[in-house]
Design an enzyme around this catalytic site. Sequence first.
Site, PDB file in Angstrom:
ATOM      1  N   LYS A  62      -7.610   1.108  -2.825  1.00  0.00           N
ATOM      2  CA  LYS A  62      -7.193   0.722  -1.469  1.00  0.00           C
ATOM      3  C   LYS A  62      -7.433   1.877  -0.498  1.00  0.00           C
ATOM      4  O   LYS A  62      -7.800   1.658   0.662  1.00  0.00           O
ATOM      5  CB  LYS A  62      -5.721   0.311  -1.457  1.00  0.00           C
ATOM      6  CG  LYS A  62      -5.190  -0.075  -0.081  1.00  0.00           C
ATOM      7  CD  LYS A  62      -5.901  -1.285   0.532  1.00  0.00           C
ATOM      8  CE  LYS A  62      -5.425  -1.584   1.948  1.00  0.00           C
ATOM      9  NZ  LYS A  62      -4.083  -2.188   1.997  1.00  0.00           N
TER      10      LYS A  62
ATOM     11  N   LYS B 287       0.067   5.206   8.412  1.00  0.00           N
ATOM     12  CA  LYS B 287       0.761   5.427   7.135  1.00  0.00           C
ATOM     13  C   LYS B 287      -0.255   5.487   6.001  1.00  0.00           C
ATOM     14  O   LYS B 287      -0.211   6.382   5.147  1.00  0.00           O
ATOM     15  CB  LYS B 287       1.768   4.310   6.888  1.00  0.00           C
ATOM     16  CG  LYS B 287       2.534   4.441   5.568  1.00  0.00           C
ATOM     17  CD  LYS B 287       2.925   3.100   4.963  1.00  0.00           C
ATOM     18  CE  LYS B 287       1.758   2.293   4.501  1.00  0.00           C
ATOM     19  NZ  LYS B 287       2.092   1.113   3.675  1.00  0.00           N
TER      20      LYS B 287
ATOM     21  N   THR C  85       0.864  -1.182   0.000  1.00  0.00           N
ATOM     22  CA  THR C  85       0.000   0.000   0.000  1.00  0.00           C
ATOM     23  C   THR C  85       0.896   1.226   0.000  1.00  0.00           C
ATOM     24  O   THR C  85       1.589   1.503   0.985  1.00  0.00           O
ATOM     25  CB  THR C  85      -0.934   0.014   1.224  1.00  0.00           C
ATOM     26  OG1 THR C  85      -1.786  -1.129   1.180  1.00  0.00           O
ATOM     27  CG2 THR C  85      -1.787   1.277   1.237  1.00  0.00           C
TER      28      THR C  85
END
Length: 315
Positions: A197, A265, A122
């Site tokens: 995502k 993150k 990701t």
Amino acid sequence: MSVTAQSTHERQSTHLCAIHARESMMAKLAFLGLGVMGYPMAGHLQAAGHEVTVYNRTATKSEAWVAQHGGAHAPSPREAAQGADFVMSCVGNDDDLRDVCLGKDGAFKGMKTGAIFVDHTTVSAAVTRELFGEAKGHGVSFIDAPISGGQAGAENGQLSVMCGGEQVAYDKAEPVIAAYAKICRRLGDSGAGQVTKMCNQIAIAGLVQGLSESLNFAEKAGLDIPAVVEVISQGAAGSWQMSNRYQTMADDKFDHGFAVDWMRKDLKICLQTGDEIGASLPVTALVDQFYKEVQAMGGARWDTSSLIARLRKLG
């Protein structure tokens, strides 16, 4: 030829065709990054019959993987990628991905013309598009393919895989990705998988906070948590998080894989992209700050369901 002999011959021919079809689908692969997700994913590829070479920054993990699954390990991404039809990666962040692709011993320098790089990390859509362009310069295709499903999904081969990139490359990669996917879809051109995502993480952030508030509310009201969940999970409030995490949340157990550090993150990427495209993300921004408080409580490595611990601390 008798009917029986003909039938036997047809069965043997069908069996041989099936074997040849399976063999034609086997590929030489490299897998870069053996964290909690990558380790079992690479294992599924080896179990599916592919020829897998792994690389991990900590070599002892690569050695342990080979001892468990077979295959081979290499001392650098470049050497792991040599001769591979597909190179998969699942590393930490934008900088880690750039390094395994473009570093001194990066995978792009070892990949053969026509090979396909599939990134399961990701990361930002920006670095994905950058690497898509760099890959083209090396005669290589690049697919962004972030995943959802957590450690359990990786171990059970039940991940959701959201992809961006060229259709031709995706069509070739999809049968390989199937070794650990429950669903795999191409959502558009390079970067589309990463943006999807982000949608996933935005939805989860608000959902886990809502579930945390609901369970904390039920506790303070003196209700029986399993009984409450049994009822409300069958209605509009039901979710994967509720079904799979309510009991561990009630028990203050937060060791189920996807850490708060990693979620922050991801949410940072979501918020930066929201600013770029003009999308308002007020709940996501708020939950990100709640996770910051969980980090301050010592919960950086707790899983994302630990938002309820913050509420308990508040009293």
